[in-house]
Design a protein around this motif. Structure first.
Motif, PDB file in Angstrom:
ATOM      1  N   ALA A 138      -8.998 -16.466 147.850  1.00 15.03           N
ATOM      2  CA  ALA A 138      -7.738 -16.941 148.417  1.00 15.03           C
ATOM      3  C   ALA A 138      -6.970 -17.837 147.454  1.00 15.03           C
ATOM      4  O   ALA A 138      -7.518 -18.360 146.481  1.00 15.03           O
TER       5      ALA A 138
ATOM      6  N   HIS B 172      -3.784 -13.327 148.234  1.00 14.18           N
ATOM      7  CA  HIS B 172      -5.100 -13.422 148.860  1.00 14.18           C
ATOM      8  C   HIS B 172      -5.735 -12.045 148.676  1.00 14.18           C
ATOM      9  O   HIS B 172      -5.153 -11.034 149.073  1.00 14.18           O
TER      10      HIS B 172
ATOM     11  N   SER C 124      -4.141 -20.350 152.328  1.00 12.35           N
ATOM     12  CA  SER C 124      -5.191 -20.097 153.317  1.00 12.35           C
ATOM     13  C   SER C 124      -5.339 -21.228 154.320  1.00 12.35           C
ATOM     14  O   SER C 124      -5.659 -21.000 155.480  1.00 12.35           O
TER      15      SER C 124
END
Length: 197
Positions: A176, A186, A141
């Motif tokens: 995530a 995710h 992320s």
């Protein structure tokens, strides 16, 4: 890593992996305790927990398919991967980034949609939808940036990063950086569909 509760894509997938260092993403919402919480775009909201169990777990961490198949929130995703013939692929070397929808995300589709997609005669359509949730490479992320991102399906998804929140098309990333031996998951709160579907 402890989790509580895909036949290959042929030349197309092999080419993407070889050229792009591939990683795939499937969208599904799940709540998880994992990895670096500072890099999480949003707080977990679902009923799934993933725990890192120590140094020994890192050496034997499960694949993307292992995590999905052992998690009660991913029963529909697991069934869809099996029906599409993608289990061996997503259990393979990768790496893949998968935007993974939970059972609740699939249940939000119009009534009868999932059952229709799981029929053998709709395999091509199902493969198209699932591969739209997968991006080549393992992208955490913290490395996501706003913009169009090419998927294994061939079309792009729109990623939007804003004030710590991440969206993929109209889906929110709810959990995530769930690490697998062959990539990253995710979790998203909606099933995303390729253009013209």
């Amino acid at each position: 890593m402890k989790v509580k509760n895909v036949k290959t894509w042929g030349g197309k997938l092999a080419g993407l992996v070889a050229v792009a260092g591939a990683s795939f993403l499937l969208s599904m919402p799940v709540s998880a305790k994992s990895c670096n919480s500072a890099s999480k775009p949003a707080s977990p909201t679902s009923a799934v927990e993933v725990e890192v169990a120590g140094p020994a777990a890192a050496a034997t961490s499960p694949s993307i398919v292992d995590i999905a198949s052992k998690n009660d929130s991913f029963k529909t995703l697991t069934a869809a991967l099996q029906a599409a013939g993608l289990v061996d692929t997503l259990a393979g070397k990768g790496p893949f980034t998968v935007f993974a929808p939970t059972d609740e995300a699939f249940a939000a589709l119009p009534k009868g949609t999932v059952e229709e997609l799981l029929k053998p005669e709709n395999k091509d359509k199902l493969v198209k939808i699932l591969t739209y949730h997968v991006v080549p490479g393992a992208v955490k992320s913290g490395s996501l940036q706003s913009g169009d991102v090419a998927t294994v399906e061939g079309s792009s998804v729109m990623v939007k990063v804003d004030a710590g929140k991440v969206m993929v098309n109209q889906a929110n990333v709810t959990s995530a950086d769930i690490e697998a031996s062959n990539g990253v998951i995710h979790v998203i709160d909606k099933v995303i569909l390729p253009p013209n579907m």
